[in-house]
Design an enzyme around this catalytic site. Structure first.
Site, mmCIF file in Angstrom:
data_model
loop_
_atom_site.group_PDB
_atom_site.id
_atom_site.type_symbol
_atom_site.label_atom_id
_atom_site.label_comp_id
_atom_site.label_asym_id
_atom_site.label_seq_id
_atom_site.Cartn_x
_atom_site.Cartn_y
_atom_site.Cartn_z
ATOM 1 N N HIS A 35 0.795 -1.237 -0.052
ATOM 2 C CA HIS A 35 0.082 -0.129 -0.165
ATOM 3 C C HIS A 35 0.882 1.231 -0.056
ATOM 4 O O HIS A 35 -0.003 2.356 -0.200
ATOM 5 C CB HIS A 35 -0.941 -0.275 1.269
ATOM 6 C CG HIS A 35 -0.447 0.422 2.509
ATOM 7 N ND1 HIS A 35 -0.221 -0.616 3.530
ATOM 8 C CD2 HIS A 35 -0.442 1.528 3.334
ATOM 9 C CE1 HIS A 35 0.229 0.009 4.443
ATOM 10 N NE2 HIS A 35 0.255 1.336 4.646
ATOM 11 N N ASP A 75 0.269 -7.584 1.662
ATOM 12 C CA ASP A 75 0.508 -6.314 1.719
ATOM 13 C C ASP A 75 2.219 -6.153 1.661
ATOM 14 O O ASP A 75 3.023 -5.427 2.461
ATOM 15 C CB ASP A 75 0.191 -5.302 2.970
ATOM 16 C CG ASP A 75 0.271 -4.008 2.796
ATOM 17 O OD1 ASP A 75 0.548 -3.319 1.836
ATOM 18 O OD2 ASP A 75 -0.064 -3.299 3.861
ATOM 19 N N SER A 83 4.162 2.293 8.141
ATOM 20 C CA SER A 83 3.914 1.420 7.456
ATOM 21 C C SER A 83 4.787 1.062 6.392
ATOM 22 O O SER A 83 5.605 2.044 5.975
ATOM 23 C CB SER A 83 2.722 1.592 6.300
ATOM 24 O OG SER A 83 1.432 1.649 6.882
ATOM 25 N N GLY A 84 4.951 -0.246 5.963
ATOM 26 C CA GLY A 84 6.309 -0.686 5.262
ATOM 27 C C GLY A 84 7.422 -0.839 5.851
ATOM 28 O O GLY A 84 8.307 -1.537 5.550
#
Ligand code: ARG
Length: 258
Positions: free
Chosen positions: A66, A113, A205-206
């Site tokens: 994402h 993801d 995130s990530g």
């Protein structure tokens, strides 16, 4: 409905960067780039940090799908070797050559993801190996993991200037399934505290979740940040090792390709 909410949160984060995307880790502490040389952050072409990532091979950066979806390589920058976002002289900023996104990825809370950015030149920083299917014990409830990032430091706050880390225990899958109807055990795990308070947040995130010198998880989603009963949800990397090896390259030492 809930899925939409999560998606909107992450989308807002990704598109507005610092302004809407909060801080880094919540309730965390400073972490040094020296001790965590594989920790990187992603910015847009204006230098706005919006996600994290991990160097998993000299030319490969693992992040969340994402974080990469809908972006062209030329609109992305990987910043490596820099602990303080304002220390422009530290580390390197590179534009990736290619973006791989897991073929089954639809949305963060449906799983898969993961994305891999390929760089044109090797980075001079030590990569972090991926957790493998054999690393089952690292996902046992109570296992202490370390999440790192430059994300928001409160739910609606600003992102962090410095690299932060938080120690988060793995939570039982049943707790996570209660918290989130869409939770997929095989693809995800939850970490944090039933009472909240310490968590990752928008902008993390990530980024890496590590234990035993391996990349165990990738920060993926959650409802709000640090809320009671709503822990952070992370990609179960051991489950994607097989999909990632062909993209990332060399198998880690001791792992035999079946
Ligand atoms: N989706 C968010 C991002 O893109 C990460 C949210 C993590 N949320 C949490 N409560 N741990 O940065």
């Amino acid at each position: 409905m809930r899925r939409l909410l999560v998606l909107v949160l992450c989308a807002v984060m990704a598109s507005t960067g610092t302004a809407a995307a909060g801080e880094q880790v919540i309730g965390g502490e400073r972490a040094s780039i020296k001790a965590n040389p594989w920790a990187v952050y992603l910015t847009d072409d204006h230098g706005l940090q919006f996600c994290g990532g991990t160097i998993v091979a000299p030319t490969k950066v693992l992040t969340a799908a994402h974080c990469a979806l809908g972006r062209a390589p030329r609109d992305l920058r990987v910043v490596a070797g820099r602990e303080d976002k304002q220390d422009r002289g530290a580390g390197v900023t590179v534009t990736p050559a290619d973006i791989w996104i897991h073929k089954q990825y639809v949305s963060a809370d449906e799983g898969e993801d993961v994305a891999v950015l390929t760089l044109g030149n090797p980075l001079p920083y030590t990569p972090l190996p991926l957790a493998e299917p054999a690393d089952r014990e690292l996902y046992q409830p109570g296992t202490q993991l370390r999440a790192l990032g430059w994300g928001r430091t409160s739910e609606n706050g600003k992102t962090s200037r410095y690299l932060l880390q938080a120690t988060l225990p793995v939570l039982p899958d049943a707790f996570c399934a209660d918290a989130y109807p869409q939770f997929v055990r095989a693809d995800m795990f939850c970490a944090g505290f039933e009472g909240g308070r310490i968590d990752t947040c928008q902008g993390d995130s990530g980024g890496p979740v590590v234990a035993d010198g391996k990349l165990v998880g990738v920060t993926s989603w959650g409802e709000g940040c640090a809320r009671r009963g709503k822990p952070g949800v992370y990609v179960r990397i051991s489950r994607y090792a097989k999909d990632l090896h062909p993209v990332v390259g060399a198998l880690p030492p001791g792992v035999v390709d079946p």
